[in-house]
Scaffold this motif. Structure first.
Motif: not given
Length: 219
Positions: A108-134
């Protein structure tokens, strides 16, 4: 697909076997918990950063993406040990035994959706993941869109915070699954430069679900 799992029934928690199994049938009964450890090798970790239009040399956090693809194991088969170097958390995951087979996959992946660029800080994210049997189409899908305060540029030895998620569906035997997820990063990478890093990422992932797994078979 195997999980190290335990069933929560009223006020009692009943520990179940940690033998590796794949699910062949599932029944929706009550509330149950699943726990496993995900290990992401460097080949399965990719980060995408964007740049300012007015200054292509300057990276920005807004919209940055961390994609991960790895394997899941019974927590009893993954040891988290202290290691030399500047790895986030000061530890790395080691399989025990080293040749133990994985019990499933996670990507899956996580995307930074809210940040503070001046402080180099991520404030919120959005993630989607799949967990699967082999070797099966049995998958659990979950989403997280939560506050996520993390400033990796300020402290590269810092592990990211834990975050919650919601199971949004499943395929195969997991069709109709519902519940919640908690993701805790317990081992991280060592940044050797601004553009490269080494080491594995390990996460403990906990699911509270409406599914009880009744019939099992070895993968």
């Amino acid at each position: 697909m195997m999980f190290h799992y335990y069933a929560v029934l009223a006020i009692a928690a009943l520990s179940c076997s940690s033998t590796r199994f794949g699910v062949v049938n599932a029944q929706i009964v009550g509330q149950f918990s699943l726990e496993f450890t995900a290990v992401f090798k460097p080949a399965g970790i990719a980060q995408k950063l964007f740049t300012e239009l007015s200054d292509p040399e300057t990276s920005i956090l807004q919209g940055s993406i961390l994609s991960t693809s790895g394997l899941i194991y019974d927590p009893n088969n993954v040891a988290i040990k202290e290691v030399a170097g500047q790895f986030a958390g000061g530890v790395q995951p080691f399989l025990n035994p080293p040749d133990i087979s994985a019990d499933g996959t996670i990507d899956g992946q996580c995307t930074a959706t809210s940040v503070n660029e001046e402080e180099g800080k991520i404030l919120a994210h959005s993630c989607f993941f799949n967990i699967c049997a082999i070797e099966a189409d049995d998958c659990i899908n979950f989403y997280s869109g939560s506050p996520f305060v993390y400033a990796p540029a300020l402290d590269q030895n810092q592990l990211p915070p834990s975050y919650p998620g919601t199971i949004i569906g499943g395929t195969g035997v997991f069709e109709g699954i519902e519940g919640s997820v908690e993701v805790i990063t317990v081992a991280g990478r060592e940044f050797t430069s601004q553009t490269s890093s080494s080491g594995d990422i390990a996460q403990r992932i906990f699911l509270n679900t409406n599914f009880e797994f009744l019939e099992r078979r070895k993968i």
